[in-house]
Design an enzyme around this catalytic site. Structure first.
Site, PDB file in Angstrom:
ATOM      1  N   TRP B 163     -27.175 -70.938 120.806  1.00  0.00           N
ATOM      2  CA  TRP B 163     -28.276 -70.994 120.088  1.00  0.00           C
ATOM      3  C   TRP B 163     -28.075 -70.540 118.643  1.00  0.00           C
ATOM      4  O   TRP B 163     -28.248 -71.184 117.705  1.00  0.00           O
ATOM      5  CB  TRP B 163     -29.712 -70.298 120.590  1.00  0.00           C
ATOM      6  CG  TRP B 163     -29.566 -71.042 121.915  1.00  0.00           C
ATOM      7  CD1 TRP B 163     -29.920 -70.242 123.464  1.00  0.00           C
ATOM      8  CD2 TRP B 163     -30.108 -72.324 122.364  1.00  0.00           C
ATOM      9  NE1 TRP B 163     -30.170 -71.006 124.120  1.00  0.00           N
ATOM     10  CE2 TRP B 163     -30.341 -72.450 123.611  1.00  0.00           C
ATOM     11  CE3 TRP B 163     -30.106 -73.355 121.624  1.00  0.00           C
ATOM     12  CZ2 TRP B 163     -30.469 -73.690 124.411  1.00  0.00           C
ATOM     13  CZ3 TRP B 163     -30.310 -74.640 122.565  1.00  0.00           C
ATOM     14  CH2 TRP B 163     -30.684 -74.762 123.714  1.00  0.00           C
ATOM     15  N   ASP B 164     -27.212 -69.364 118.626  1.00  0.00           N
ATOM     16  CA  ASP B 164     -26.737 -68.923 117.243  1.00  0.00           C
ATOM     17  C   ASP B 164     -26.147 -70.040 116.722  1.00  0.00           C
ATOM     18  O   ASP B 164     -26.003 -70.132 115.270  1.00  0.00           O
ATOM     19  CB  ASP B 164     -26.204 -67.644 117.429  1.00  0.00           C
ATOM     20  CG  ASP B 164     -26.679 -66.373 117.685  1.00  0.00           C
ATOM     21  OD1 ASP B 164     -27.955 -66.371 117.376  1.00  0.00           O
ATOM     22  OD2 ASP B 164     -26.279 -65.435 118.277  1.00  0.00           O
ATOM     23  N   MET B 165     -25.302 -70.423 117.140  1.00  0.00           N
ATOM     24  CA  MET B 165     -24.122 -71.589 116.789  1.00  0.00           C
ATOM     25  C   MET B 165     -24.964 -72.499 116.312  1.00  0.00           C
ATOM     26  O   MET B 165     -24.976 -73.280 115.079  1.00  0.00           O
ATOM     27  CB  MET B 165     -23.169 -72.038 117.671  1.00  0.00           C
ATOM     28  CG  MET B 165     -22.388 -72.899 117.606  1.00  0.00           C
ATOM     29  SD  MET B 165     -21.252 -73.222 119.157  1.00  0.00           S
ATOM     30  CE  MET B 165     -22.307 -74.272 120.405  1.00  0.00           C
ATOM     31  N   ALA B 168     -26.822 -71.952 113.084  1.00  0.00           N
ATOM     32  CA  ALA B 168     -26.078 -71.815 111.977  1.00  0.00           C
ATOM     33  C   ALA B 168     -25.934 -73.078 111.380  1.00  0.00           C
ATOM     34  O   ALA B 168     -25.933 -73.246 110.171  1.00  0.00           O
ATOM     35  CB  ALA B 168     -24.676 -71.080 112.423  1.00  0.00           C
TER      36      ALA B 168
END
Lengths: 412, 412
Positions: B163-165, B168
Site C-alpha cells: 500500500w505504501d508503494m 507513492a
C-alpha cells in the site's frame, strides 16, 4: 468521483486484466477521456470472476468505471484502421495509446507514421516481450519465501495483485509525464513498461537488492512480525485479531502506556542490556516484548482493546474480511468523500471509489459507472473521427463495429 | 537511469519511511529536481534497517537515489522559514511540496500565503489525519484473511509494503497531474492522499468491494492457487518450486502440451461435465487438474522443468530468494537497461534501479546515488534562494543548516 486535472487528455485503451485497465481508470479519474476499445462481444477479461450469478463481471465493471466503450471487430482490417485512427486523431488532447495487448498493428511505429507525436505506453510481462503475470513475477521477488513464517518452509503467494497495481500507477504516471513533455517540446514518446521490471526495481528501491548483493543476506521470514522495529498481531479474548505497530518513538510510548507495561519493559531492557528507544533494539527483543503485550489483549474483548488503543493513540488496525469491512468501517462508506454510490448497468447500485486523492476547493464530479460494451461506439466515431451517421451505419452493417450490448439485468 | 520528462520540475520533499520518499524517487527518475529536506543528523527513518553493519541504511539510501539533500534544524524558526522559502520559491518549475510528515508550518495555507499557486501533496495515514501504516491498513483489507490458505485460520500479513508503494505512485501521479493543470490554468492545488484510502479504493477497483456488498461474499482462502482460472505452484524432484499460470486460452493449451496431459484432461472434462476452454471451469476443477500436473513436475529437476516450460511458452516463474534472484536472473543485472551499477557513499558499489519505464530514443541519464545528508545544502540555498556565501555561512554558524555529513566508509 473524478477531478479535471488532465483537462480532457484523450487516451485510447486496448487492454485486458488489471495493469492497463487500472492505469486507464486512474487517468479517467483525473479527468482524462479514456476510451476503451474492445472486441465485439468483449475481450478475454470481459467475463472474469468475480461476477454476478448469470450476470456481469464485478472485476471488469470495477476496472472500467468512468471510461467510454467502443466495440470493434478487431480481426477485420477496417476495424483495426478505426482503432489506429482513434489513437492518432489530431488535436493537442489526442494521440495517446495505452495497451497491454501489444498487437503489431498498434505498434508505436505504425501509429507514429500517422501521427509523429503520438505517445504509446505498452505494458509487457518481461522486457523482452515474453509473458509474465503478477503470479509468475511475484514468486521470483523473494517475498513469497519470507511470507507466512510458518515452520514448514513453503513459499506463500500474496493475494493482492500488488505488481499489477504498481505497474498500473507507474503507467498512468509515465503517460502524464510524457504528455507534459509533449506539451513543452512537441515530441511524442514510445514507453514500454514490464511487469517484472516493476517488481525487481522495487526490490532496489526498498534496499532489499543491495542488502542481498552486498551482504549475501535475505530478510528472515517473520510471520506477521514487522521488520526492523516492533509490531505484530495479537488475539483478543473474543477471538478478534488486532495488528499493532510501534515504529516511531511516539508509537512505542503509546503502546507501552496503553498496555500498562512500563515496568515490565524497563525490567526487560535492563535484563537484556537494550534500549527500546531505538527501533532496531525493539526489533531484536520482539519476542520478549510480545510476551508482555499478549496478556493485555488476551484479557480484553476486541471492542475493549480497540477503545483503549484509540484512547492512547496507539497505531493499530483490526483484521477484517471484506464483508466485515464494508459493514462496519466508516472509512469504506459515503461518509468518506473518496467513496460514492453508483449504479452499474447489469450489476446494480453499490459503493464505489472515485479518485483516491482529495483536492481541496476543486470540483469533484461523480464517477460514471462502467458502460455496457459498445455504449459509446457511435458517439466516439462521430466526435473523434468526424464520421457522419451514414458512415457509422455502414460500419454497423458490415459488422465492423457494434453498439451497446443488452443489459443482462433488464428482462425483455 | 533517469529521463528528462518533467524538465526540472522542482519538488521539495519533507518525508520519512516509504510512501513519500518513493513518490519523490519516482519524480526524480522522470527528471524532477527533488530536494529532500531533513533534520540535521537525519530524520526518523535515517538509520532504518536493513543497514550495513556499522554503516548506512540500505533502506534510506535506496529510497533517496537521485535527490539532492539539504540538512536544516527544523526546530528553529529560521530553519522552518528556509524550508517554506524553498517550497515557495518563484518560477514556473518551483512551488511543489511533497510530504508525509504534515507539520503545521508546512500546511498548504501557510505556503499558499507566500505563493498562491503552490502545489502541496500531503500523504496521511487516514483521511481524518490519524495515524495508519501499511501494516495497520492491510489487516483491514481482508487480504491477510485469505492469504496462505493453511488449515489453521490465522491471518497472514504481506511482507511487501504494497500500500505504501501504491500510495507513492499515486502521489507522484497526482503531483504531475496538478502541475499539468497549473501549467494550463495557473491554479495551484492542495492534494491529500490517505494510505487507507489507497487500500480501500483498490478493493473497489478490483471488484472485491461490490462482490462483498452485493453478494455478502468473501473470496475463499486458496493458498497459492490462482483465483478465477488455473494456476498454482508445484515442487520439482530436486526441491525447487515453480509457479504456473493458465489464465488465457493460449497459456492453458501450452501447459497441457508441455505436461503431455491432453488425454487426462479430456477424460477429466468428460467425467466432470466441464469445458476447460472456459477459465472459470478450470478454476472449478483446479484440484483435479493439479493432480494431473503434479507428477510431471515431481519427475523432473527444476532445470529440466524450466527448459520444457520455456520451450512450450508456458507462463511460469521460479520461486527465489533475493540472493538467488541477483545471482541467477538476467532480468536483475546490467543486461537489463533499467538496472545500472552505482556507487553510494557509505554503502559501496551495487546494482540499482533507475526509471522502470523504457522510453525509446530518449536520453537516459545515470541515476545519482543517494547523497550524504546535507550534501547539497549550500548549493540549493544559493541556487534556489539566491543566498550569497556570506549568508549561507551565517546560517551554518548559527546551526540552522549543516553541510555534508562525514562518509562513514572513509576512515580519517
Amino acid at each position: 468521483m473524478t477531478y479535471p486535472f488532465l483537462g480532457g487528455l484523450r487516451v485510447i485503451e486496448s487492454s485486458a486484466f488489471v495493469a492497463a485497465p487500472l492505469a486507464g481508470l486512474t487517468l479517467a479519474q483525473y479527468g482524462a477521456d479514456v476510451i476503451r476499445v474492445d472486441m465485439i462481444g468483449g475481450g478475454i477479461d470481459y467475463g472474469r470472476m468475480p461476477r454476478l450469478p448469470g450476470g456481469r463481471s464485478f472485476y471488469w465493471t470495477a476496472l472500467n468505471k468512468g471510461k467510454r466503450s467502443v466495440a470493434v471487430d478487431l480481426r477485420k482490417p477496417e476495424g483495426r484502421e478505426l482503432v489506429q485512427a482513434l489513437a492518432t486523431a489530431p488535436g493537442p488532447d489526442g494521440g495517446v495509446l495505452l495497451t497491454n495487448i501489444g498487437t503489431p498493428w498498434l505498434a508505436h511505429g505504425v501509429l507514429a507514421a500517422k501521427r509523429p507525436d503520438v505517445i504509446t505506453c505498452t505494458i509487457e510481462g518481461n522486457g523482452d516481450g515474453s509473458t509474465a503475470l503478477d503470479y509468475t513475477v511475484n514468486c521470483a521477488t523473494g517475498y513469497p519465501a519470507i511470507t507466512g513464517g510458518g515452520s514448514v518452509q513453503r513459499p506463500v503467494n500474496h493475494v493482492l495483485p500488488a505488481w499489477d497495481m504498481a505497474c498500473a500507477y507507474q503507467a498512468a504516471f509515465a503517460i502524464v509525464a510524457a504528455a507534459q513533455q509533449r506539451q513543452r517540446t512537441g515530441a511524442g514518446a514510445e514507453l514500454r513498461l514490464a511487469l517484472s521490471d516493476v517488481a525487481f526495481t522495487m526490490l532496489s528501491h526498498l534496499g532489499v537488492l543491495a542488502e542481498a548483493e552486498l551482504l549475501q543476506q535475505n530478510r528472515p521470514s517473520l510471520g506477521n512480525d514487522l521488520y526492523g522495529a516492533f509490531g505484530r498481531d495479537f488475539g483478543t479474548a473474543d477471538g478478534g485479531r488486532i495488528m499493532v505497530a510501534a515504529i516511531s518513538a511516539n508509537q512505542w510510548k503509546a503502546l507501552v502506556q496503553a498496555c500498562g507495561i512500563a515496568d515490565g519493559i524497563a525490567a526487560l531492557e535492563q535484563r537484556l542490556g537494550l534500549d527500546f528507544g531505538d527501533e532496531a533494539q525493539r526489533y531484536e527483543a520482539r519476542d520478549e516484548i510480545a510476551a508482555l503485550v499478549e496478556p493485555w489483549f488476551a484479557a480484553r474483548t476486541r471492542a475493549q482493546a480497540e477503545a483503549e488503543l484509540a484512547e492512547h493513540k496507539v497505531c493499530w488496525g483490526r483484521y477484517n474480511t471484506v464483508t466485515e469491512l464494508v459493514a462496519a468501517d466508516a472509512r469504506v462508506s459515503q461518509a468518506n468523500p473518496v467513496f460514492e454510490r453508483i449504479a452499474t448497468p447489469g450489476i446494480g447500485t453499490h459503493l464505489a471509489a472515485g479518485a483516491t486523492v482529495r483536492a481541496a476547493n476543486l470540483p469533484r464530479q461523480p464517477t460514471p459507472p462502467a458502460p455496457l460494451l459498445g455504449t459509446h461506439t457511435d458517439e466516439v466515431l462521430h466526435e473523434v473521427l468526424g464520421l457522419a451517421s451514414g458512415a457509422v451505419g455502414r460500419l454497423h452493417d458490415a459488422g465492423v463495429v457494434a453498439g451497446p450490448e443488452r443489459d443482462p439485468s433488464v428482462r425483455g
